[in-house]
Design a protein around this motif. Structure first.
Motif, PDB file in Angstrom:
ATOM      1  N   ILE A 204       0.856  -1.193   0.000  1.00 42.89           N
ATOM      2  CA  ILE A 204       0.000   0.000   0.000  1.00 42.89           C
ATOM      3  C   ILE A 204       0.889   1.238   0.000  1.00 42.89           C
ATOM      4  O   ILE A 204       1.712   1.423   0.903  1.00 42.89           O
ATOM      5  N   PRO A 205       0.786   2.109  -1.019  1.00 36.48           N
ATOM      6  CA  PRO A 205       1.683   3.271  -1.075  1.00 36.48           C
ATOM      7  C   PRO A 205       1.404   4.259   0.052  1.00 36.48           C
ATOM      8  O   PRO A 205       0.257   4.524   0.401  1.00 36.48           O
ATOM      9  N   THR A 206       2.472   4.781   0.633  1.00 35.20           N
ATOM     10  CA  THR A 206       2.364   5.784   1.687  1.00 35.20           C
ATOM     11  C   THR A 206       3.371   6.889   1.400  1.00 35.20           C
ATOM     12  O   THR A 206       4.583   6.665   1.479  1.00 35.20           O
ATOM     13  N   LYS A 207       2.893   8.066   1.037  1.00 34.58           N
ATOM     14  CA  LYS A 207       3.731   9.239   0.778  1.00 34.58           C
ATOM     15  C   LYS A 207       4.840   8.935  -0.224  1.00 34.58           C
ATOM     16  O   LYS A 207       5.975   9.398  -0.098  1.00 34.58           O
ATOM     17  N   GLY A 208       4.516   8.109  -1.225  1.00 32.41           N
ATOM     18  CA  GLY A 208       5.478   7.832  -2.283  1.00 32.41           C
ATOM     19  C   GLY A 208       6.588   6.876  -1.918  1.00 32.41           C
ATOM     20  O   GLY A 208       7.504   6.671  -2.704  1.00 32.41           O
ATOM     21  N   VAL A 209       6.554   6.287  -0.735  1.00 33.87           N
ATOM     22  CA  VAL A 209       7.598   5.355  -0.313  1.00 33.87           C
ATOM     23  C   VAL A 209       7.256   3.955  -0.800  1.00 33.87           C
ATOM     24  O   VAL A 209       6.199   3.411  -0.474  1.00 33.87           O
ATOM     25  N   ALA A 210       8.138   3.360  -1.595  1.00 32.31           N
ATOM     26  CA  ALA A 210       7.948   1.998  -2.084  1.00 32.31           C
ATOM     27  C   ALA A 210       9.102   1.144  -1.594  1.00 32.31           C
ATOM     28  O   ALA A 210      10.266   1.550  -1.662  1.00 32.31           O
ATOM     29  N   LEU A 211       8.800  -0.030  -1.075  1.00 31.50           N
ATOM     30  CA  LEU A 211       9.814  -0.914  -0.527  1.00 31.50           C
ATOM     31  C   LEU A 211      10.142  -2.009  -1.539  1.00 31.50           C
ATOM     32  O   LEU A 211       9.252  -2.705  -2.020  1.00 31.50           O
ATOM     33  N   ASP A 212      11.417  -2.140  -1.852  1.00 33.07           N
ATOM     34  CA  ASP A 212      11.889  -3.179  -2.768  1.00 33.07           C
ATOM     35  C   ASP A 212      12.478  -4.294  -1.912  1.00 33.07           C
ATOM     36  O   ASP A 212      13.664  -4.263  -1.555  1.00 33.07           O
ATOM     37  N   ILE A 213      11.658  -5.293  -1.597  1.00 36.43           N
ATOM     38  CA  ILE A 213      12.068  -6.359  -0.675  1.00 36.43           C
ATOM     39  C   ILE A 213      12.687  -7.492  -1.476  1.00 36.43           C
ATOM     40  O   ILE A 213      12.116  -7.943  -2.478  1.00 36.43           O
ATOM     41  N   THR A 214      13.859  -7.950  -1.040  1.00 35.72           N
ATOM     42  CA  THR A 214      14.512  -9.076  -1.715  1.00 35.72           C
ATOM     43  C   THR A 214      14.381 -10.364  -0.917  1.00 35.72           C
ATOM     44  O   THR A 214      14.314 -11.444  -1.514  1.00 35.72           O
ATOM     45  N   LYS A 245       2.756  -1.160  11.765  1.00 40.30           N
ATOM     46  CA  LYS A 245       4.182  -1.369  11.532  1.00 40.30           C
ATOM     47  C   LYS A 245       4.570  -0.982  10.109  1.00 40.30           C
ATOM     48  O   LYS A 245       5.655  -0.413   9.888  1.00 40.30           O
ATOM     49  N   ALA A 246       3.713  -1.263   9.140  1.00 40.19           N
ATOM     50  CA  ALA A 246       4.006  -0.853   7.767  1.00 40.19           C
ATOM     51  C   ALA A 246       4.081   0.657   7.666  1.00 40.19           C
ATOM     52  O   ALA A 246       4.965   1.206   6.987  1.00 40.19           O
ATOM     53  N   TRP A 247       3.188   1.348   8.354  1.00 45.89           N
ATOM     54  CA  TRP A 247       3.211   2.820   8.351  1.00 45.89           C
ATOM     55  C   TRP A 247       4.480   3.318   9.032  1.00 45.89           C
ATOM     56  O   TRP A 247       5.124   4.263   8.562  1.00 45.89           O
ATOM     57  N   CYS A 248       4.879   2.681  10.125  1.00 46.88           N
ATOM     58  CA  CYS A 248       6.073   3.112  10.852  1.00 46.88           C
ATOM     59  C   CYS A 248       7.339   2.901  10.029  1.00 46.88           C
ATOM     60  O   CYS A 248       8.277   3.709  10.085  1.00 46.88           O
ATOM     61  N   ILE A 249       7.414   1.809   9.269  1.00 53.33           N
ATOM     62  CA  ILE A 249       8.582   1.567   8.419  1.00 53.33           C
ATOM     63  C   ILE A 249       8.762   2.718   7.444  1.00 53.33           C
ATOM     64  O   ILE A 249       9.865   3.260   7.271  1.00 53.33           O
ATOM     65  N   ALA A 262      20.517   8.322   2.844  1.00 54.34           N
ATOM     66  CA  ALA A 262      19.864   7.501   1.827  1.00 54.34           C
ATOM     67  C   ALA A 262      19.558   6.134   2.412  1.00 54.34           C
ATOM     68  O   ALA A 262      20.141   5.717   3.433  1.00 54.34           O
ATOM     69  N   LEU A 263      18.659   5.430   1.775  1.00 54.83           N
ATOM     70  CA  LEU A 263      18.251   4.131   2.308  1.00 54.83           C
ATOM     71  C   LEU A 263      19.429   3.157   2.336  1.00 54.83           C
ATOM     72  O   LEU A 263      19.493   2.282   3.218  1.00 54.83           O
ATOM     73  N   GLU A 264      20.387   3.305   1.410  1.00 51.02           N
ATOM     74  CA  GLU A 264      21.564   2.443   1.418  1.00 51.02           C
ATOM     75  C   GLU A 264      22.414   2.645   2.661  1.00 51.02           C
ATOM     76  O   GLU A 264      23.187   1.748   3.043  1.00 51.02           O
ATOM     77  N   GLN A 265      22.289   3.801   3.292  1.00 52.42           N
ATOM     78  CA  GLN A 265      23.086   4.090   4.482  1.00 52.42           C
ATOM     79  C   GLN A 265      22.414   3.615   5.770  1.00 52.42           C
ATOM     80  O   GLN A 265      23.041   3.643   6.825  1.00 52.42           O
ATOM     81  N   VAL A 266      21.170   3.189   5.687  1.00 53.67           N
ATOM     82  CA  VAL A 266      20.446   2.739   6.875  1.00 53.67           C
ATOM     83  C   VAL A 266      20.728   1.262   7.076  1.00 53.67           C
ATOM     84  O   VAL A 266      20.462   0.439   6.179  1.00 53.67           O
ATOM     85  N   ASP A 267      21.276   0.918   8.228  1.00 53.24           N
ATOM     86  CA  ASP A 267      21.610  -0.467   8.517  1.00 53.24           C
ATOM     87  C   ASP A 267      20.357  -1.284   8.797  1.00 53.24           C
ATOM     88  O   ASP A 267      20.164  -2.351   8.225  1.00 53.24           O
ATOM     89  N   TYR A 268      19.515  -0.786   9.674  1.00 56.72           N
ATOM     90  CA  TYR A 268      18.270  -1.493   9.980  1.00 56.72           C
ATOM     91  C   TYR A 268      17.218  -0.512  10.460  1.00 56.72           C
ATOM     92  O   TYR A 268      17.521   0.610  10.904  1.00 56.72           O
ATOM     93  N   ILE A 269      15.972  -0.951  10.345  1.00 56.55           N
ATOM     94  CA  ILE A 269      14.824  -0.228  10.899  1.00 56.55           C
ATOM     95  C   ILE A 269      14.115  -1.190  11.838  1.00 56.55           C
ATOM     96  O   ILE A 269      13.790  -2.318  11.455  1.00 56.55           O
ATOM     97  N   ASN A 270      13.871  -0.740  13.050  1.00 51.22           N
ATOM     98  CA  ASN A 270      13.278  -1.611  14.065  1.00 51.22           C
ATOM     99  C   ASN A 270      11.859  -1.134  14.380  1.00 51.22           C
ATOM    100  O   ASN A 270      11.660  -0.025  14.877  1.00 51.22           O
ATOM    101  N   VAL A 271      10.878  -1.983  14.051  1.00 55.79           N
ATOM    102  CA  VAL A 271       9.481  -1.677  14.384  1.00 55.79           C
ATOM    103  C   VAL A 271       8.886  -2.829  15.202  1.00 55.79           C
ATOM    104  O   VAL A 271       7.689  -3.080  15.132  1.00 55.79           O
ATOM    105  N   ARG A 272       9.738  -3.514  15.949  1.00 53.11           N
ATOM    106  CA  ARG A 272       9.228  -4.626  16.742  1.00 53.11           C
ATOM    107  C   ARG A 272       8.197  -4.169  17.766  1.00 53.11           C
ATOM    108  O   ARG A 272       7.219  -4.859  18.040  1.00 53.11           O
ATOM    109  N   VAL A 273       8.444  -2.978  18.322  1.00 55.27           N
ATOM    110  CA  VAL A 273       7.528  -2.448  19.329  1.00 55.27           C
ATOM    111  C   VAL A 273       7.056  -1.083  18.857  1.00 55.27           C
ATOM    112  O   VAL A 273       7.868  -0.171  18.657  1.00 55.27           O
TER     113      VAL A 273
END
Length: 296
Positions: A204-214, A245-249, A262-273
């Motif tokens: 679901i698109p949110t503010k133009g952010v698209a996730l390319d999951i491998t 959690k999808a919105w938080c990501i 940039a997204l390449e510089q982000v090591d991880y995003i934590n939305v466990r809680v």
């Protein structure tokens, strides 16, 4: 002039018909009427017989004449299937009648192919059948099997002769049966249903952010982690509150971008809680920062 003519009615002088003659005339008229009725009935019977014969001839021509054999099949909507494969799946016998061929049977034969989500067979011009195919669209790949197994949004397992044009994430940790036992069937597994629900939310698109999951990693306890094409790890944890959690990501990605990362510089995003009411609580870690890793 006889004075009686002025007082006696005129009818007294009209001649009267003999009753026997009148009876004979009535009988003659009735015989003539019955004869004409018989002639009319005979005429209508002949016409009816000719109509029945004509209808029979027309019906016989429609059902058995070579003019009404199926001589061409047109196909549309295929992705990996070819027209030859569809025609072989339909298995239309030679000299099949255009009108007597069961379209429902032909559609069911095509739908037996695991790659087909829906098939509609229609009659086009006389002698021509048109087939509209809707193939299953892969949303993820189950492991690294041979042949590769894909899941569509409804959870059905199928394989393809070539990978999708748009790469789909590979799911690790799902315990799938042997390919021959599962292809063409729904993958009735709670972890697979969770992965599909997660992907549905992230698409679901949110503010133009698209996730390319491998990759999608499903742990033994059911927790989920994602790996993006840029190498960023997303720690989802328990598969609950997926919309939040999808919105938080996506909010974390937007925040990192606003801070110049940039997204390449982000090591991880934590939305466990995350907080259910406010949707707050995501954290992200930029590479090369002296922040303790929290990967499992």
């Amino acid at each position: 002039m006889d004075p009686r003519t002025e007082t006696e009615p005129m009818e007294t002088y009209l001649p009267t018909m003999n009753p026997e003659v009148a009876r004979l005339r009535r009988l003659a008229a009735q015989r003539k009427l019955r004869k004409r009725l018989r002639q009319v009935r005979l005429l209508w019977a002949i016409i009816g017989a000719l109509v029945v014969v004509l209808l029979f001839e027309v019906l016989a021509a429609l059902l058995f004449s070579p003019r009404f054999w199926v001589y061409r099949i047109t196909t549309t909507g295929m992705d990996t299937l070819t027209a030859g494969e569809v025609i072989r799946l339909m298995h239309v016998p030679a000299h099949s009648n255009y009108y007597r061929t069961s379209l429902r049977t032909l559609a069911s034969r095509i739908s037996a192919e695991p790659r087909v989500a829906a098939a509609v067979v229609k009659r086009g011009a006389i002698g021509v059948l048109t087939v509209d195919i809707q193939e299953r669209q892969a949303v993820c790949q189950v492991g690294e099997t041979i042949p590769p197994l894909y899941l569509d949004a409804a959870g059905y397992v199928f394989t393809r002769p070539a990978p999708p044009d748009t790469p789909v994430p590979v799911v690790e940790g799902l315990k799938a049966p042997a390919p021959k036992a599962i292809i063409g069937k729904r993958f009735d597994d709670a972890a697979a249903a969770t992965v599909l629900a997660c992907l549905a939310q992230l698409r679901i698109p949110t503010k133009g952010v698209a996730l390319d999951i491998t990759r999608i990693v499903v742990a033994d306890n059911g927790w989920i982690n994602l790996v993006l094409r840029q190498g960023t790890l997303i720690l989802i944890g328990a598969p609950d509150e997926l919309p939040v959690k999808a919105w938080c990501i996506k909010q974390a990605i937007i925040q990192a971008s606003s801070e110049g990362h940039a997204l390449e510089q982000v090591d991880y995003i934590n939305v466990r809680v995350v907080n259910k009411e406010t949707g707050m609580g995501p954290t992200f870690h930029v590479k090369h920062d002296q922040v303790e890793e929290i990967r499992p």
